[in-house]
Every structure is written in C-alpha cells, then in structure tokens.
Design an enzyme around this catalytic site. Structure first.
Site, PDB file in Angstrom:
ATOM      1  N   HIS A 242       0.845  -1.198   0.000  1.00 38.17           N
ATOM      2  CA  HIS A 242       0.000   0.000   0.000  1.00 38.17           C
ATOM      3  C   HIS A 242       0.880   1.248   0.000  1.00 38.17           C
ATOM      4  O   HIS A 242       2.077   1.176   0.284  1.00 38.17           O
ATOM      5  CB  HIS A 242      -0.930   0.022   1.220  1.00 38.17           C
ATOM      6  CG  HIS A 242      -2.118  -0.902   1.068  1.00 38.17           C
ATOM      7  ND1 HIS A 242      -2.088  -2.212   1.441  1.00 38.17           N
ATOM      8  CD2 HIS A 242      -3.362  -0.677   0.554  1.00 38.17           C
ATOM      9  CE1 HIS A 242      -3.259  -2.778   1.179  1.00 38.17           C
ATOM     10  NE2 HIS A 242      -4.057  -1.876   0.641  1.00 38.17           N
TER      11      HIS A 242
ATOM     12  N   LYS B 196      -0.635   4.984   4.402  1.00 35.79           N
ATOM     13  CA  LYS B 196      -1.566   4.056   5.045  1.00 35.79           C
ATOM     14  C   LYS B 196      -1.194   3.879   6.515  1.00 35.79           C
ATOM     15  O   LYS B 196      -0.036   3.682   6.855  1.00 35.79           O
ATOM     16  CB  LYS B 196      -1.548   2.700   4.324  1.00 35.79           C
ATOM     17  CG  LYS B 196      -2.556   1.728   4.899  1.00 35.79           C
ATOM     18  CD  LYS B 196      -2.902   0.629   3.916  1.00 35.79           C
ATOM     19  CE  LYS B 196      -3.902  -0.346   4.502  1.00 35.79           C
ATOM     20  NZ  LYS B 196      -5.203   0.280   4.765  1.00 35.79           N
TER      21      LYS B 196
END
Ligand code: NAD
Length: 260
Positions: free
Chosen positions: A150, A154
């Site tokens: 990600h 995040k």
C-alpha cells in the site's frame, strides 16, 4: 431494467467516481446528487436533481431509486434511518462504523433493503469465495503466505483486506487467524511451522492496494494477486450492488457475498 440512483456524498472522492461511472452506463440513471450545501457548487447534475436534502431527493425520485452512500458514519446512519422511513433501498460503503452502528443497521435492515460492505471491490469479494475452494483443493501440503502493498500514508498494517483474506484462508484450514498469523520474521526463526499463515506488509509510493496470496507446495507454487488500480473498482462494486438491491425485499443486512 434501469436502476435509478440517489448518490449521497456526491461531491466526495467515491461519490464523484460512482457518478462518473454510472453516467457512462445505460444500466443506471442518476436521479439525484446529494451532498452538503457547501460541497454542491461545481457539481454538474445534468438532468439529475442536485440537493443538500436526502428527503427532498426521496420525495422527488422514483420509488425504486436506490441510495448509494459513501460519506461518514453518522451521515450514513441518518441515511439508513431515512431510507427505512420511506422504504427505499440503500447501499452503504462508509467505513469506520462502530459495533452499535452496525447493530442498528442490521435492525433497520429488517424494515428496508439495506446493504453495507467495507470493501466493494468485486475482485476481492470474488476472492473470498474462491480462495477457500483453492485452499481445500490444494490440501495441507501447501504453505500459505500473503504480501500486501500500500501507499506510504496508510496507517494500519496489515491492511484490513489482508486480515479478512487471512481469516478466510485460515477458516478453510480449520484454523483461527490470530492463532496462526505471522507478520514478522527476523533472526534465527527455525523451520516454518505447518500451522502458519504469513502476512507481510510493504509500504511506499502511491500504491492503491495489492494483495498476493502464495500457495507453495512440493515442486510448484500458485500466486493469486489482486491489484486495485483506482477507486473505480470500489465504485463498480457499489453500482453492481445497487442493481442487485433494486426491488429486493427487506429482511437482513446484505453484503457483497450476497451479490455474488
Ligand atoms: P470524501 O471525504 O471524499 O467524501 C465524503 C463526502 O460526503 C463529501 O463530499 C462530503 O461533503 C459528504 N458529506 C458529508 N456530510 C454529508 C451530509 N450530511 N450529507 C451529504 N453529504 C455529506 O470521502 P471518500 O473517499 O469518498 O470516502 C467516503 C467513505 O467511503 C469513507 O468512509 C471511506 O472509508 C469509504 N470507502 C469505502 C470503500 C468501500 O469499498 N466500501 C471504498 C472507498 C472508500
């Protein structure tokens, strides 16, 4: 059959994506765009009603219009209550609901058709269906590991989707994920226990979300990868859910697994 839509949070990232995709698909007709007054300027509704009042939209739109709501927890709860009062169907994608809010949604779903899912990606939800079958078919000689990527902003790790995928894999083996999850390996760790599912997180750049599940057995390996390229994947799932909800009876809170 065309599905009329009332899009709540129409000026938001998800709302705009949903409206753009629905506008390109003859299966959907955007009946109303709803957002807060200050967010409405600049919203191009075309023939659709643009309003800051969900009630006004419900009063003026077809009775079989489906509400799609990606806003914020308190707003989505109010949407669900308003939908329950008028009998409209609603698809809610907002995350961060408390256990009490989810319980209220389930209660309201007894009165009006309600749908909620924290991950509307069609691909991820199909994986929840096929991964247990793959796990069982391969048998317990195959070690299962997962890597998720990600973007560098995040906050949580592993991702919620990785944990849900892990739960689904563990269940297929008859395990509980907390008993078998390994998310850190460092030093003299010894041989890999059989009853283990590794879930490792990688962070960087602007990656929307990638999950790869590895099934590693004697002499071969299967890799199953899901890559979210953009919000379109969540929006497409929401639209698919809305079409499925049109004309559906109330009874219980529906989710993506029902749509498949
Ligand atoms: P966003 O902040 O871009 O959009 C939210 C919109 O809701 C804004 O336009 C805001 O003005 C509007 N809003 C707030 N209060 C309102 C009110 N009282 N009436 C009408 N509109 C109101 O957020 P986003 O990125 O679009 O995400 C929205 C939600 O969807 C978040 O909870 C996010 O986590 C969730 N989400 C879920 C999925 C999924 O697959 N289920 C995917 C992406 C995002």
């Amino acid at each position: 059959m065309t599905t009329p839509l009332i899009i709540m949070g129409a000026a938001g990232r998800m709302g705009r994506t949903i409206a753009a995709l629905a506008g390109e698909d003859a299966q959907y007709a955007i009946a109303a765009l709803v957002d807060r007054g200050e967010a409405l300027s600049g919203l191009q509704g075309g023939s659709a009603l643009v309003t800051d009042s969900l009630q006004t939209a419900l009063d003026q739109c077809p009775a079989d219009a489906v509400i799609i709501d990606f806003t914020a927890p308190a707003v989505s709860m109010e949407t669900a209550r308003t939908a329950a009062a008028s009998g409209h169907a609603a698809v809610i994608g907002t995350t961060g609901l408390t256990a009490e809010q989810k319980a209220e949604l389930a209660e309201l779903a007894r009165r009006t058709p309600l749908f909620w899912s924290s991950n509307m990606s069609v691909g991820i939800n199909v994986l929840y269906r096929v991964l247990p079958e793959l796990t069982r078919a391969l048998g317990d000689k195959y070690d299962i590991e997962m890597v998720e990527l990600h973007h560098n902003r995040k906050k949580d790790s592993p991702s919620g989707t990785a944990l849900s995928l892990g739960e689904c894999l563990a269940e297929a083996r008859g395990w509980q994920l907390p008993d078998v999850r390994c998310s850190a390996r460092d030093g003299l760790i010894g041989a890999r226990p059989k009853a283990q599912i590794g879930i490792q997180a990688i962070r960087g750049g602007d990656v929307v979300g990638v999950h790869t599940i590895y099934f590693m057995g004697p002499g071969e390996r299967i890799e199953v990868t899901h890559q979210a390229h953009s919000r379109d994947t969540f929006a497409q799932g929401a639209l698919r859910a809305a079409a499925w909800m049109q004309g559906r009876a109330a009874g219980r809170l529906y989710g993506m697994q029902d749509v498949f």
